[in-house]
Design a protein around this motif. Structure first.
Motif, mmCIF file in Angstrom:
data_model
loop_
_atom_site.group_PDB
_atom_site.id
_atom_site.type_symbol
_atom_site.label_atom_id
_atom_site.label_comp_id
_atom_site.label_asym_id
_atom_site.label_seq_id
_atom_site.Cartn_x
_atom_site.Cartn_y
_atom_site.Cartn_z
ATOM 1 N N ARG A 282 12.648 2.981 -74.981
ATOM 2 C CA ARG A 282 12.168 2.360 -76.215
ATOM 3 C C ARG A 282 13.337 1.899 -77.077
ATOM 4 N NH1 ARG A 282 8.654 6.756 -76.887
ATOM 5 N NH2 ARG A 282 9.547 7.269 -78.933
ATOM 6 N N ILE A 283 14.376 2.703 -77.128
ATOM 7 C CA ILE A 283 15.557 2.332 -77.918
ATOM 8 C C ILE A 283 16.206 1.078 -77.349
ATOM 9 C CG2 ILE A 283 17.896 3.053 -78.558
ATOM 10 C CD1 ILE A 283 16.768 5.958 -78.671
ATOM 11 N N LEU A 284 16.373 1.032 -76.032
ATOM 12 C CA LEU A 284 16.995 -0.143 -75.405
ATOM 13 C C LEU A 284 16.103 -1.375 -75.545
ATOM 14 C CD1 LEU A 284 18.495 1.447 -72.159
ATOM 15 C CD2 LEU A 284 19.698 0.814 -74.250
ATOM 16 N N ASP A 285 14.792 -1.195 -75.384
ATOM 17 C CA ASP A 285 13.862 -2.314 -75.559
ATOM 18 C C ASP A 285 13.927 -2.852 -76.986
ATOM 19 O OD1 ASP A 285 13.014 -2.085 -72.953
ATOM 20 O OD2 ASP A 285 11.184 -0.971 -73.435
ATOM 21 N N ALA A 286 13.966 -1.947 -77.962
ATOM 22 C CA ALA A 286 14.036 -2.365 -79.365
ATOM 23 C C ALA A 286 15.335 -3.104 -79.640
ATOM 24 C CB ALA A 286 13.915 -1.146 -80.275
ATOM 25 N N CYS A 287 16.425 -2.614 -79.087
ATOM 26 C CA CYS A 287 17.718 -3.277 -79.244
ATOM 27 C C CYS A 287 17.662 -4.699 -78.694
ATOM 28 C CB CYS A 287 18.796 -2.461 -78.532
ATOM 29 S SG CYS A 287 20.445 -3.187 -78.591
ATOM 30 N N ALA A 288 17.084 -4.868 -77.520
ATOM 31 C CA ALA A 288 17.010 -6.186 -76.887
ATOM 32 C C ALA A 288 16.197 -7.164 -77.729
ATOM 33 C CB ALA A 288 16.406 -6.058 -75.491
ATOM 34 N N VAL A 289 15.050 -6.716 -78.233
ATOM 35 C CA VAL A 289 14.202 -7.590 -79.048
ATOM 36 C C VAL A 289 14.911 -7.985 -80.334
ATOM 37 C CG1 VAL A 289 12.065 -7.683 -80.382
ATOM 38 C CG2 VAL A 289 12.044 -6.733 -78.074
ATOM 39 N N LEU A 290 15.568 -7.035 -80.978
ATOM 40 C CA LEU A 290 16.267 -7.324 -82.229
ATOM 41 C C LEU A 290 17.451 -8.255 -82.022
ATOM 42 C CD1 LEU A 290 16.113 -3.833 -83.974
ATOM 43 C CD2 LEU A 290 15.119 -5.974 -84.826
ATOM 44 N N LEU A 291 18.073 -8.199 -80.865
ATOM 45 C CA LEU A 291 19.166 -9.129 -80.582
ATOM 46 C C LEU A 291 18.681 -10.574 -80.653
ATOM 47 C CD1 LEU A 291 21.041 -7.335 -77.672
ATOM 48 C CD2 LEU A 291 22.020 -7.939 -79.882
ATOM 49 N N ASP A 292 17.477 -10.823 -80.158
ATOM 50 C CA ASP A 292 16.916 -12.170 -80.246
ATOM 51 C C ASP A 292 16.566 -12.539 -81.683
ATOM 52 O OD1 ASP A 292 17.108 -12.886 -77.588
ATOM 53 O OD2 ASP A 292 15.101 -12.191 -77.066
ATOM 54 N N GLU A 293 16.152 -11.557 -82.464
ATOM 55 C CA GLU A 293 15.699 -11.836 -83.832
ATOM 56 C C GLU A 293 16.850 -11.988 -84.817
ATOM 57 O OE1 GLU A 293 12.937 -8.830 -84.986
ATOM 58 O OE2 GLU A 293 11.457 -9.342 -83.434
ATOM 59 N N VAL A 294 17.847 -11.116 -84.733
ATOM 60 C CA VAL A 294 18.890 -11.096 -85.766
ATOM 61 C C VAL A 294 20.289 -11.336 -85.220
ATOM 62 C CG1 VAL A 294 17.514 -9.527 -87.171
ATOM 63 C CG2 VAL A 294 19.251 -8.571 -85.656
ATOM 64 N N GLY A 295 20.425 -11.392 -83.896
ATOM 65 C CA GLY A 295 21.743 -11.581 -83.312
ATOM 66 C C GLY A 295 22.572 -10.316 -83.359
ATOM 67 N N HIS A 296 23.720 -10.383 -82.713
ATOM 68 C CA HIS A 296 24.604 -9.212 -82.677
ATOM 69 C C HIS A 296 25.105 -8.850 -84.070
ATOM 70 C CE1 HIS A 296 28.766 -7.514 -82.290
ATOM 71 N NE2 HIS A 296 28.067 -6.618 -81.623
ATOM 72 N N GLY A 297 25.409 -9.860 -84.882
ATOM 73 C CA GLY A 297 25.964 -9.606 -86.210
ATOM 74 C C GLY A 297 25.012 -8.902 -87.153
ATOM 75 N N GLY A 298 23.706 -9.083 -86.949
ATOM 76 C CA GLY A 298 22.732 -8.467 -87.832
ATOM 77 C C GLY A 298 22.153 -7.170 -87.309
ATOM 78 N N LEU A 299 22.663 -6.713 -86.169
ATOM 79 C CA LEU A 299 22.101 -5.532 -85.518
ATOM 80 C C LEU A 299 22.663 -4.250 -86.131
ATOM 81 C CD1 LEU A 299 20.190 -5.084 -83.045
ATOM 82 C CD2 LEU A 299 22.260 -4.754 -81.676
ATOM 83 N N THR A 300 21.783 -3.283 -86.396
ATOM 84 C CA THR A 300 22.205 -1.966 -86.876
ATOM 85 C C THR A 300 21.446 -0.881 -86.115
ATOM 86 O OG1 THR A 300 20.511 -1.782 -88.612
ATOM 87 C CG2 THR A 300 22.590 -2.889 -89.200
ATOM 88 N N THR A 301 22.050 0.290 -86.033
ATOM 89 C CA THR A 301 21.364 1.403 -85.364
ATOM 90 C C THR A 301 20.117 1.820 -86.139
ATOM 91 O OG1 THR A 301 22.887 2.936 -86.473
ATOM 92 C CG2 THR A 301 23.420 2.297 -84.207
ATOM 93 N N LYS A 302 20.168 1.703 -87.455
ATOM 94 C CA LYS A 302 19.012 2.059 -88.273
ATOM 95 C C LYS A 302 17.820 1.169 -87.948
ATOM 96 C CE LYS A 302 17.517 2.625 -93.096
ATOM 97 N NZ LYS A 302 17.934 2.543 -94.522
ATOM 98 N N ALA A 303 18.071 -0.147 -87.849
ATOM 99 C CA ALA A 303 16.990 -1.083 -87.529
ATOM 100 C C ALA A 303 16.450 -0.840 -86.120
ATOM 101 C CB ALA A 303 17.492 -2.518 -87.665
#
Length: 221
Positions: free
Chosen positions: A26-47
């Motif tokens: 679930r964590i890896l899936d969430a990370c992948a989806v957020l990468l498409d939404e906010v990019g690497h620069g907008g990614l945080t562990t909290k999100a």
């Protein structure tokens, strides 16, 4: 696909119980989806933790930081790619290196088109060449070298006479695969920069380039 975390990479703890494995997924899936939404620069562990529905402390049980999490995602992507390519080669039995090249490019393109986050983190951070970004898979080898280590077994017996690495030791085959990967990386990035679904003409040109190099045409005197 069950998480397959690197045995000696930047991962704090490997999941053993099924419940823990599902949380990591679930964590890896969430990370992948957020990468498409906010990019690497907008990614945080909290999100990522919020999207995955797990406490932030759970995320840090498995990953020491964001870099470690991205490394695990890149590793999972590589395992999925190798599995897909193995299935294609088993089913289609390519008789020469050109046929294998086609399968390898097609599987990468299919993942790029369909897999969340793959356009930002495939087997590394796409388009980034800082030390952290090019060592997501391995602390010593850069990402393309690490991928070449996994791919050379597919093509070693198919290299044509006169091709780089043909009839030579394994290190020469690995080097040829590494050069081919660097070329493919550049052309396919251009293809997806030109067209979000991958420019068909550039994808075809990538195949032609790799066939020529690995098939020996580029080595003619």
């Amino acid at each position: 696909m069950q998480a397959s975390l690197p045995a000696d990479g930047p991962v704090r703890r490997r999941p053993v119980q099924q419940r823990s494995q599902e949380r990591v997924e679930r964590i890896l899936d969430a990370c992948a989806v957020l990468l498409d939404e906010v990019g690497h620069g907008g990614l945080t562990t909290k999100a990522i933790a919020l999207r995955a529905g797990v406490p932030i402390g759970t995320l840090y049980q498995f990953f020491p930081n964001l870099q470690g999490l991205l490394g695990a995602l890149a590793h999972r992507n590589l395992e999925q790619y190798i599995d897909r390519l193995a299935r294609r080669t088993e089913a289609e039995r390519p008789a020469h290196i050109g046929a294998l090249v086609d399968l390898a490019v097609e599987e990468y393109v299919a993942m790029r088109r369909a897999l969340p986050g793959f356009g930002v983190v495939d087997f590394g951070l796409v388009g980034r060449d800082d030390s952290g970004s090019i060592h997501l898979l391995d602390a010593v080898l850069d990402n393309n070298a690490a991928v070449a280590e996994r791919l050379w077994v597919f093509g070693a017996d198919l290299l044509a006479p006169g091709a780089p690495g043909a009839g030579q030791d394994r290190s020469a085959v690995r080097t040829a695969m590494r050069v081919a990967l660097e070329c493919a990386d550049a052309v396919l990035r251009l293809a997806f920069r030109t067209d979000p679904q991958g420019d068909p003409a550039l994808i075809a040109e990538c195949k032609r380039l790799l066939r020529g190099y690995l098939g020996g045409e580029a080595r003619r005197e």
